[in-house]
Design a protein around this motif. Structure first.
Motif, PDB file in Angstrom:
ATOM      1  N   ASP A 216      47.415  -5.577   3.599  1.00  0.00           N
ATOM      2  CA  ASP A 216      46.660  -4.379   2.850  1.00  0.00           C
ATOM      3  C   ASP A 216      46.222  -3.289   4.258  1.00  0.00           C
ATOM      4  O   ASP A 216      45.708  -3.910   4.982  1.00  0.00           O
ATOM      5  CB  ASP A 216      45.614  -5.229   2.279  1.00  0.00           C
ATOM      6  N   ILE A 217      46.907  -2.350   4.231  1.00  0.00           N
ATOM      7  CA  ILE A 217      46.471  -1.321   5.168  1.00  0.00           C
ATOM      8  C   ILE A 217      45.513  -0.032   4.920  1.00  0.00           C
ATOM      9  O   ILE A 217      45.571   0.887   5.389  1.00  0.00           O
ATOM     10  CB  ILE A 217      47.827  -0.938   5.796  1.00  0.00           C
ATOM     11  N   THR A 218      44.928  -0.448   3.552  1.00  0.00           N
ATOM     12  CA  THR A 218      44.123   0.420   3.136  1.00  0.00           C
ATOM     13  C   THR A 218      43.038   0.928   3.846  1.00  0.00           C
ATOM     14  O   THR A 218      42.974   2.379   4.160  1.00  0.00           O
ATOM     15  CB  THR A 218      43.389   0.165   1.825  1.00  0.00           C
ATOM     16  N   ARG A 219      42.209   0.131   4.708  1.00  0.00           N
ATOM     17  CA  ARG A 219      41.266   0.535   5.689  1.00  0.00           C
ATOM     18  C   ARG A 219      41.860   1.433   6.821  1.00  0.00           C
ATOM     19  O   ARG A 219      41.277   2.604   7.144  1.00  0.00           O
ATOM     20  CB  ARG A 219      40.422  -0.551   6.065  1.00  0.00           C
ATOM     21  N   HIS A 220      43.074   0.916   7.140  1.00  0.00           N
ATOM     22  CA  HIS A 220      43.748   1.433   8.322  1.00  0.00           C
ATOM     23  C   HIS A 220      44.189   2.907   7.774  1.00  0.00           C
ATOM     24  O   HIS A 220      44.179   3.795   8.731  1.00  0.00           O
ATOM     25  CB  HIS A 220      44.910   0.886   8.786  1.00  0.00           C
ATOM     26  N   LYS A 221      44.691   3.077   6.657  1.00  0.00           N
ATOM     27  CA  LYS A 221      45.147   4.496   6.112  1.00  0.00           C
ATOM     28  C   LYS A 221      43.900   5.360   5.995  1.00  0.00           C
ATOM     29  O   LYS A 221      44.073   6.384   6.266  1.00  0.00           O
ATOM     30  CB  LYS A 221      45.763   4.101   4.685  1.00  0.00           C
ATOM     31  N   LYS A 222      42.711   4.909   5.535  1.00  0.00           N
ATOM     32  CA  LYS A 222      41.695   5.612   5.355  1.00  0.00           C
ATOM     33  C   LYS A 222      41.342   6.156   6.771  1.00  0.00           C
ATOM     34  O   LYS A 222      40.558   7.347   6.917  1.00  0.00           O
ATOM     35  CB  LYS A 222      40.529   4.900   4.693  1.00  0.00           C
ATOM     36  N   ASN A 223      41.101   5.131   7.699  1.00  0.00           N
ATOM     37  CA  ASN A 223      40.828   5.449   9.310  1.00  0.00           C
ATOM     38  C   ASN A 223      41.849   6.797   9.636  1.00  0.00           C
ATOM     39  O   ASN A 223      41.214   7.603  10.325  1.00  0.00           O
ATOM     40  CB  ASN A 223      40.772   4.474   9.912  1.00  0.00           C
ATOM     41  N   GLU A 224      43.195   6.650   9.535  1.00  0.00           N
ATOM     42  CA  GLU A 224      44.021   7.553   9.828  1.00  0.00           C
ATOM     43  C   GLU A 224      43.858   9.019   8.866  1.00  0.00           C
ATOM     44  O   GLU A 224      43.860   9.933   9.576  1.00  0.00           O
ATOM     45  CB  GLU A 224      45.514   7.188   9.329  1.00  0.00           C
ATOM     46  N   GLU A 225      43.349   8.863   7.662  1.00  0.00           N
ATOM     47  CA  GLU A 225      43.315  10.004   7.024  1.00  0.00           C
ATOM     48  C   GLU A 225      41.760  10.880   7.574  1.00  0.00           C
ATOM     49  O   GLU A 225      41.748  12.022   7.431  1.00  0.00           O
ATOM     50  CB  GLU A 225      43.004   9.892   5.532  1.00  0.00           C
ATOM     51  N   ILE A 227      40.557  10.465  10.550  1.00  0.00           N
ATOM     52  CA  ILE A 227      40.933  10.998  11.936  1.00  0.00           C
ATOM     53  C   ILE A 227      41.677  12.440  11.833  1.00  0.00           C
ATOM     54  O   ILE A 227      41.574  13.291  12.550  1.00  0.00           O
ATOM     55  CB  ILE A 227      41.750   9.982  12.986  1.00  0.00           C
ATOM     56  N   GLU A 228      42.881  12.344  10.859  1.00  0.00           N
ATOM     57  CA  GLU A 228      43.432  13.588  10.588  1.00  0.00           C
ATOM     58  C   GLU A 228      42.706  14.792  10.098  1.00  0.00           C
ATOM     59  O   GLU A 228      42.900  15.875  10.658  1.00  0.00           O
ATOM     60  CB  GLU A 228      44.823  13.410   9.853  1.00  0.00           C
ATOM     61  N   TYR A 244      44.348  24.020  12.450  1.00  0.00           N
ATOM     62  CA  TYR A 244      44.988  23.823  11.112  1.00  0.00           C
ATOM     63  C   TYR A 244      45.317  25.275  10.771  1.00  0.00           C
ATOM     64  O   TYR A 244      46.234  25.548  10.340  1.00  0.00           O
ATOM     65  CB  TYR A 244      43.925  23.237  10.461  1.00  0.00           C
ATOM     66  N   GLY A 245      44.229  26.309  11.207  1.00  0.00           N
ATOM     67  CA  GLY A 245      44.711  27.831  10.643  1.00  0.00           C
ATOM     68  C   GLY A 245      45.991  27.972  11.412  1.00  0.00           C
ATOM     69  O   GLY A 245      46.893  29.070  10.857  1.00  0.00           O
ATOM     70  N   ASP A 246      46.182  27.945  12.762  1.00  0.00           N
ATOM     71  CA  ASP A 246      47.209  28.427  13.472  1.00  0.00           C
ATOM     72  C   ASP A 246      48.507  27.867  12.950  1.00  0.00           C
ATOM     73  O   ASP A 246      49.456  28.610  12.592  1.00  0.00           O
ATOM     74  CB  ASP A 246      47.284  28.109  14.952  1.00  0.00           C
ATOM     75  N   GLU A 247      48.618  26.670  12.404  1.00  0.00           N
ATOM     76  CA  GLU A 247      49.790  25.861  11.878  1.00  0.00           C
ATOM     77  C   GLU A 247      50.135  26.590  10.320  1.00  0.00           C
ATOM     78  O   GLU A 247      51.482  26.676  10.238  1.00  0.00           O
ATOM     79  CB  GLU A 247      49.660  24.613  11.646  1.00  0.00           C
ATOM     80  N   LYS A 248      49.015  26.893   9.756  1.00  0.00           N
ATOM     81  CA  LYS A 248      49.343  27.363   8.402  1.00  0.00           C
ATOM     82  C   LYS A 248      49.603  28.789   8.387  1.00  0.00           C
ATOM     83  O   LYS A 248      50.517  29.304   7.773  1.00  0.00           O
ATOM     84  CB  LYS A 248      48.087  27.415   7.610  1.00  0.00           C
TER      85      LYS A 248
END
Length: 407
Positions: A216-225, A227-228, A244-248
């Motif tokens: 179960d990597i839910t907590r890890h995934k939420k941390n990644e989200e 951080i992102e 983010y604006g420059d990339e978009k």
């Protein structure tokens, strides 16, 4: 297994007959000593007798040797008692050592079972042929929320189809025979949680099984989200940040040139923001920026992107522009929304903004050029009294920036 028990019973029956012969012949020395050795081996290595025919053959051989030498040997009673005592002591200590080893083995087995049941990952043991669940730990039941258990059921019945569909279950045998040791399915969504899944094959005698491990990597995934999100958003206003604006913006330019369409960017600067910070403090300035961000989002179209560049500067990316009037209309809406007074720390403030506009392809076809021209237009709007917008003009360059018209 039944044949082995019958063969051992037959050997012991033969042993009794040999013992009777030894008694009749006054315990010949070799036969008697060999018989005592047989007793030791029979009591100490009984478990091994069930799994190896070597000891069975050895017992029979010893008895046969004892019978062959009966006529040529005899044994003194004292020697016999001494030999018997020595053999019994040897048998006792050997058996005691065996018991200790078995106790350690039992404890190790219990430890392995407890560890298996309480592992943090969900573990399933499956029959390879039928994918039927043979065993699983507590975490597996908790992860799948199966209070009724899942032993004996097919794994497809217990795990969401979108997870199992990512594995070619019908060709597992071929996959492993090609030399692959493990199947990995990483970062899959299963109901409300995220998982990593690994499958390994193992054998028990001639039967083949699969070890399915689900993490179960839910907590890890939420941390990644999280951080992102922090990497691409401004924490004060929750707007996308400059990165983010420059990339978009790069992506928007690429798509617009491909479609041979138009797009625009706006630089929005809050007028006299420094004065608000100096008079009311940074907390009031932060609250004002949050309200500005909210009003900017309400002023643009659904697919337009509002970005905080930093400080009191914002950027708006407008894609799919068909006519210049669309850009002008949005700029007017932004200025109109600033005409309503802002309430900050119990005070009513009159705040305006200056807007600089650059349009693709009229004012540039790359990020740097468009940003530069929008910035120039914004500062020209400030020099022209603030509370207005300016659209960059190529022909007049620095001196001929005009409001409300695209040349």
């Amino acid at each position: 297994m039944k044949r082995k028990f019958l063969s051992i019973a037959a050997i012991y029956l033969v042993s009794i007959c040999f013992f009777i012969i030894n008694v009749i012949n006054n315990f010949p020395v070799v036969a008697s000593l060999l018989y005592l050795i047989v007793i030791v081996m029979s009591s100490t290595f009984f478990n091994e007798l069930l799994s190896s025919n070597i000891y069975v053959a050895l017992i029979l051989g010893m008895h046969c040797i004892g019978c062959l030498v009966i006529d040529y040997t005899c044994i003194d009673v004292g020697i016999y008692l001494f030999s018997l005592t020595a053999v019994l002591l040897f048998s006792y200590f050997k058996t005691l050592h065996k018991i200790k080893e078995e106790r350690v083995a039992v404890e190790r087995n219990q430890f392995q079972k407890i560890r298996f049941k309480n592992m943090m990952d969900a573990i399933f043991i499956l029959e390879e042929s039928s994918l039927r669940i043979v065993d699983c730990n507590d975490k597996a039941l908790s992860l799948l929320n199966r209070k009724d258990g899942c032993i004996g059921k097919c794994i497809k019945e217990c795990i969401s189809s979108n997870i199992m569909d990512s594995i070619d279950l019908d060709n597992l045998e071929k996959y492993f025979e090609e030399g692959n040791e493990e199947i990995k399915v990483l970062g899959k969504k299963c109901n409300d949680f995220w998982i990593d899944m690994r499958i390994k094959r193992f054998h028990v005698e001639e039967r083949r099984y699969l070890l399915l491990c689900i993490s179960d990597i839910t907590r890890h995934k939420k941390n990644e989200e999280e951080i992102e999100y922090l990497a691409y958003h401004d924490t004060l206003t929750n707007l996308p940040n400059r990165r983010y604006g420059d990339e978009k913006l790069q992506l928007a330019i690429k798509n617009t040139l491909k479609k041979k369409n138009m797009m625009s960017i706006m630089f929005v600067d809050v007028d006299e923001f420094k004065m608000v910070n100096d008079l009311l403090g940074h907390a009031a300035g932060d609250r004002l920026l949050q309200e500005v961000a909210r009003r900017l989002q309400e002023s643009v179209r659904k697919d337009d992107l509002v970005v905080r560049l930093g400080g009191d500067e914002f950027m708006i990316i407008l894609e799919n522009i068909c006519f210049a009037d669309e850009v002008i209309g949005i700029a007017n809406r932004v200025i109109e929304t600033f005409s309503q007074r802002f309430r900050v720390k119990g005070r009513s403030l009159s705040i305006t903004c200056s807007i600089g506009i650059a349009v693709l392809p009229h004012h540039g076809t790359d990020v740097e050029t468009l940003l530069e021209h929008a910035d120039v237009a914004m500062y020209e709007a400030k020099r022209n009294g603030r509370n207005n917008f300016m659209i960059f003009n190529h022909e007049l360059r620095d001196e001929s920036l005009i409001g409300g018209t695209i040349i």
